[in-house]
Write a protein that holds these residues in place. Sequence first.
Motif, PDB file in Angstrom:
ATOM      1  N   SER A   1       0.833  -1.209   0.000  1.00 12.14           N
ATOM      2  CA  SER A   1       0.000   0.000   0.000  1.00 12.14           C
ATOM      3  C   SER A   1       0.866   1.257   0.000  1.00 12.14           C
ATOM      4  O   SER A   1       0.525   2.257  -0.644  1.00 12.14           O
ATOM      5  CB  SER A   1      -0.918   0.014   1.225  1.00 12.14           C
ATOM      6  OG  SER A   1      -1.826  -1.068   1.180  1.00 12.14           O
ATOM      7  N   LEU A   2       2.011   1.199   0.704  1.00 14.62           N
ATOM      8  CA  LEU A   2       2.887   2.366   0.780  1.00 14.62           C
ATOM      9  C   LEU A   2       3.472   2.709  -0.585  1.00 14.62           C
ATOM     10  O   LEU A   2       3.434   3.870  -1.012  1.00 14.62           O
ATOM     11  CB  LEU A   2       4.013   2.103   1.789  1.00 14.62           C
ATOM     12  CG  LEU A   2       5.062   3.209   1.934  1.00 14.62           C
ATOM     13  CD1 LEU A   2       4.409   4.503   2.412  1.00 14.62           C
ATOM     14  CD2 LEU A   2       6.168   2.785   2.897  1.00 14.62           C
ATOM     15  N   VAL A   3       4.017   1.722  -1.301  1.00 16.02           N
ATOM     16  CA  VAL A   3       4.617   2.020  -2.604  1.00 16.02           C
ATOM     17  C   VAL A   3       3.544   2.437  -3.609  1.00 16.02           C
ATOM     18  O   VAL A   3       3.795   3.281  -4.477  1.00 16.02           O
ATOM     19  CB  VAL A   3       5.446   0.832  -3.132  1.00 16.02           C
ATOM     20  CG1 VAL A   3       6.579   0.488  -2.167  1.00 16.02           C
ATOM     21  CG2 VAL A   3       4.585  -0.397  -3.382  1.00 16.02           C
ATOM     22  N   THR A   4       2.350   1.863  -3.481  1.00 13.21           N
ATOM     23  CA  THR A   4       1.251   2.266  -4.360  1.00 13.21           C
ATOM     24  C   THR A   4       0.902   3.727  -4.132  1.00 13.21           C
ATOM     25  O   THR A   4       0.680   4.482  -5.081  1.00 13.21           O
ATOM     26  CB  THR A   4       0.008   1.390  -4.118  1.00 13.21           C
ATOM     27  OG1 THR A   4       0.327   0.028  -4.401  1.00 13.21           O
ATOM     28  CG2 THR A   4      -1.151   1.829  -4.999  1.00 13.21           C
ATOM     29  N   ARG A   5       0.873   4.139  -2.868  1.00 20.96           N
ATOM     30  CA  ARG A   5       0.555   5.535  -2.551  1.00 20.96           C
ATOM     31  C   ARG A   5       1.655   6.470  -3.036  1.00 20.96           C
ATOM     32  O   ARG A   5       1.380   7.565  -3.534  1.00 20.96           O
ATOM     33  CB  ARG A   5       0.346   5.705  -1.055  1.00 20.96           C
ATOM     34  CG  ARG A   5      -0.087   7.111  -0.660  1.00 20.96           C
ATOM     35  CD  ARG A   5      -0.433   7.215   0.811  1.00 20.96           C
ATOM     36  NE  ARG A   5      -1.565   6.376   1.166  1.00 20.96           N
ATOM     37  CZ  ARG A   5      -2.107   6.356   2.383  1.00 20.96           C
ATOM     38  NH1 ARG A   5      -1.600   7.128   3.347  1.00 20.96           N
ATOM     39  NH2 ARG A   5      -3.131   5.577   2.635  1.00 20.96           N
ATOM     40  N   ILE A   6       2.904   6.044  -2.922  1.00 24.81           N
ATOM     41  CA  ILE A   6       4.009   6.888  -3.389  1.00 24.81           C
ATOM     42  C   ILE A   6       3.907   7.111  -4.891  1.00 24.81           C
ATOM     43  O   ILE A   6       4.032   8.241  -5.384  1.00 24.81           O
ATOM     44  CB  ILE A   6       5.367   6.247  -3.021  1.00 24.81           C
ATOM     45  CG1 ILE A   6       5.587   6.327  -1.500  1.00 24.81           C
ATOM     46  CG2 ILE A   6       6.509   6.933  -3.754  1.00 24.81           C
ATOM     47  CD1 ILE A   6       6.822   5.586  -1.017  1.00 24.81           C
ATOM     48  N   MET A   7       3.672   6.035  -5.653  1.00 20.91           N
ATOM     49  CA  MET A   7       3.573   6.183  -7.104  1.00 20.91           C
ATOM     50  C   MET A   7       2.350   6.990  -7.498  1.00 20.91           C
ATOM     51  O   MET A   7       2.392   7.780  -8.441  1.00 20.91           O
ATOM     52  CB  MET A   7       3.557   4.811  -7.766  1.00 20.91           C
ATOM     53  CG  MET A   7       4.902   4.086  -7.714  1.00 20.91           C
ATOM     54  SD  MET A   7       4.936   2.535  -8.648  1.00 20.91           S
ATOM     55  CE  MET A   7       3.948   1.482  -7.568  1.00 20.91           C
ATOM     56  N   ALA A   8       1.260   6.816  -6.765  1.00 21.48           N
ATOM     57  CA  ALA A   8       0.034   7.556  -7.077  1.00 21.48           C
ATOM     58  C   ALA A   8       0.175   9.048  -6.775  1.00 21.48           C
ATOM     59  O   ALA A   8      -0.530   9.872  -7.360  1.00 21.48           O
ATOM     60  CB  ALA A   8      -1.139   6.972  -6.301  1.00 21.48           C
ATOM     61  N   SER A   9       1.091   9.389  -5.873  1.00 22.05           N
ATOM     62  CA  SER A   9       1.271  10.786  -5.502  1.00 22.05           C
ATOM     63  C   SER A   9       2.113  11.559  -6.511  1.00 22.05           C
ATOM     64  O   SER A   9       2.198  12.783  -6.434  1.00 22.05           O
ATOM     65  CB  SER A   9       1.929  10.874  -4.116  1.00 22.05           C
ATOM     66  OG  SER A   9       3.277  10.426  -4.168  1.00 22.05           O
ATOM     67  N   LYS A  10       2.735  10.848  -7.435  1.00 19.45           N
ATOM     68  CA  LYS A  10       3.602  11.484  -8.415  1.00 19.45           C
ATOM     69  C   LYS A  10       2.817  11.834  -9.676  1.00 19.45           C
ATOM     70  O   LYS A  10       1.861  11.158 -10.044  1.00 19.45           O
ATOM     71  CB  LYS A  10       4.775  10.570  -8.780  1.00 19.45           C
ATOM     72  CG  LYS A  10       5.607  10.102  -7.590  1.00 19.45           C
ATOM     73  CD  LYS A  10       6.268  11.264  -6.878  1.00 19.45           C
ATOM     74  CE  LYS A  10       7.125  10.767  -5.707  1.00 19.45           C
ATOM     75  NZ  LYS A  10       7.762  11.884  -4.973  1.00 19.45           N
ATOM     76  N   GLU A  11       3.252  12.896 -10.339  1.00 14.60           N
ATOM     77  CA  GLU A  11       2.633  13.261 -11.602  1.00 14.60           C
ATOM     78  C   GLU A  11       2.834  12.165 -12.632  1.00 14.60           C
ATOM     79  O   GLU A  11       2.002  11.960 -13.505  1.00 14.60           O
ATOM     80  CB  GLU A  11       3.237  14.577 -12.108  1.00 14.60           C
ATOM     81  CG  GLU A  11       2.565  15.099 -13.367  1.00 14.60           C
ATOM     82  CD  GLU A  11       3.154  16.406 -13.835  1.00 14.60           C
ATOM     83  OE1 GLU A  11       4.304  16.705 -13.459  1.00 14.60           O
ATOM     84  OE2 GLU A  11       2.462  17.134 -14.573  1.00 14.60           O
ATOM     85  N   HIS A  12       3.938  11.456 -12.503  1.00 16.55           N
ATOM     86  CA  HIS A  12       4.239  10.316 -13.367  1.00 16.55           C
ATOM     87  C   HIS A  12       4.773   9.205 -12.476  1.00 16.55           C
ATOM     88  O   HIS A  12       5.682   9.444 -11.684  1.00 16.55           O
ATOM     89  CB  HIS A  12       5.298  10.713 -14.403  1.00 16.55           C
ATOM     90  CG  HIS A  12       5.252   9.879 -15.641  1.00 16.55           C
ATOM     91  ND1 HIS A  12       5.685   8.582 -15.661  1.00 16.55           N
ATOM     92  CD2 HIS A  12       4.797  10.160 -16.884  1.00 16.55           C
ATOM     93  CE1 HIS A  12       5.528   8.094 -16.879  1.00 16.55           C
ATOM     94  NE2 HIS A  12       4.988   9.027 -17.643  1.00 16.55           N
ATOM     95  N   PRO A  13       4.216   7.991 -12.523  1.00 12.20           N
ATOM     96  CA  PRO A  13       4.618   6.947 -11.567  1.00 12.20           C
ATOM     97  C   PRO A  13       6.096   6.619 -11.599  1.00 12.20           C
ATOM     98  O   PRO A  13       6.671   6.226 -10.587  1.00 12.20           O
ATOM     99  CB  PRO A  13       3.771   5.742 -11.984  1.00 12.20           C
ATOM    100  CG  PRO A  13       3.317   6.018 -13.362  1.00 12.20           C
ATOM    101  CD  PRO A  13       3.192   7.508 -13.461  1.00 12.20           C
ATOM    102  N   GLU A  14       6.741   6.799 -12.776  1.00 15.37           N
ATOM    103  CA  GLU A  14       8.171   6.510 -12.856  1.00 15.37           C
ATOM    104  C   GLU A  14       8.991   7.369 -11.892  1.00 15.37           C
ATOM    105  O   GLU A  14      10.078   6.980 -11.466  1.00 15.37           O
ATOM    106  CB  GLU A  14       8.685   6.723 -14.290  1.00 15.37           C
ATOM    107  CG  GLU A  14       8.331   5.601 -15.247  1.00 15.37           C
ATOM    108  CD  GLU A  14       6.900   5.679 -15.750  1.00 15.37           C
ATOM    109  OE1 GLU A  14       6.178   6.622 -15.366  1.00 15.37           O
ATOM    110  OE2 GLU A  14       6.498   4.790 -16.522  1.00 15.37           O
ATOM    111  N   LEU A  15       8.452   8.544 -11.531  1.00 19.74           N
ATOM    112  CA  LEU A  15       9.163   9.423 -10.605  1.00 19.74           C
ATOM    113  C   LEU A  15       9.225   8.843  -9.200  1.00 19.74           C
ATOM    114  O   LEU A  15      10.035   9.281  -8.384  1.00 19.74           O
ATOM    115  CB  LEU A  15       8.484  10.799 -10.574  1.00 19.74           C
ATOM    116  CG  LEU A  15       8.439  11.560 -11.911  1.00 19.74           C
ATOM    117  CD1 LEU A  15       7.690  12.868 -11.743  1.00 19.74           C
ATOM    118  CD2 LEU A  15       9.835  11.798 -12.437  1.00 19.74           C
TER     119      LEU A  15
END
Length: 235
Positions: free
Chosen positions: A145-159
């Motif tokens: 859930s943590l990594v999913t939230r981190i990627m979702a918080s970025k304008e682009h998930p690769e960031l």
Amino acid sequence: DLKQVVKSLLEEANNRPFQKREGCRKSLFHEVEKAALKPLPNKPYQYAIWKKAKVNIDYHVEFEGNYYSTPYQLVKQPVEIRATYSTVEIIHKGKRVSSFPRQQANKHIWKTEPEHMPPNHQKVTEWTPERITKWASSIGPYTSSLVTRIMASKEHPELGYRSCMGIIRLAKVYSPQRVENASKRALAYGATSYHSMVSILEKGLDHLDIEEEADVPPILHENIRGMKYFSKEVN
């Protein structure tokens, strides 16, 4: 019994002569309509849900909490999503540009075709959000859930890939259980970053139960005003 009665009445209605022209419904069918009939489709009709969407900056569209890729050239372009029971299709100007199996059991699943990626992202094609989430889930659900939230918080998930991979590697430095406990704490306090995770683990805060911290005295600092400040009357 009802079907038999309707069948006989239908036969009677089809053979009843027209009032203002020659023939009847049955004769008209054989003379005009029968020759124009086409064979039934090989596949049965499939009910489909249609939805309008705009391709996000990460060249994915969202449907039911999951993400499906399109060619990166369509970023910010309007598209249509056609979803059947088993398939999700993305259509642009009447042309299907991508198709994926429909994800229904899980949420936050990323489905990405490598050829849809911009050239500068294709070199990290093995680092898809879906794969990173899967790696994190081997540690535990809170880490996932943590990594999913981190990627979702970025304008682009690769960031968010660098932070997510760093968190996953922490399981080798400490242990999967400690990283999972730290992830639970990070989610509870909104500290969703790699550096916050390192701080939690270095200070051993992952060993504390979150519920026990209600008795911990508040931090006193001139920049922390507290709720009493906001209870003052403003003149």
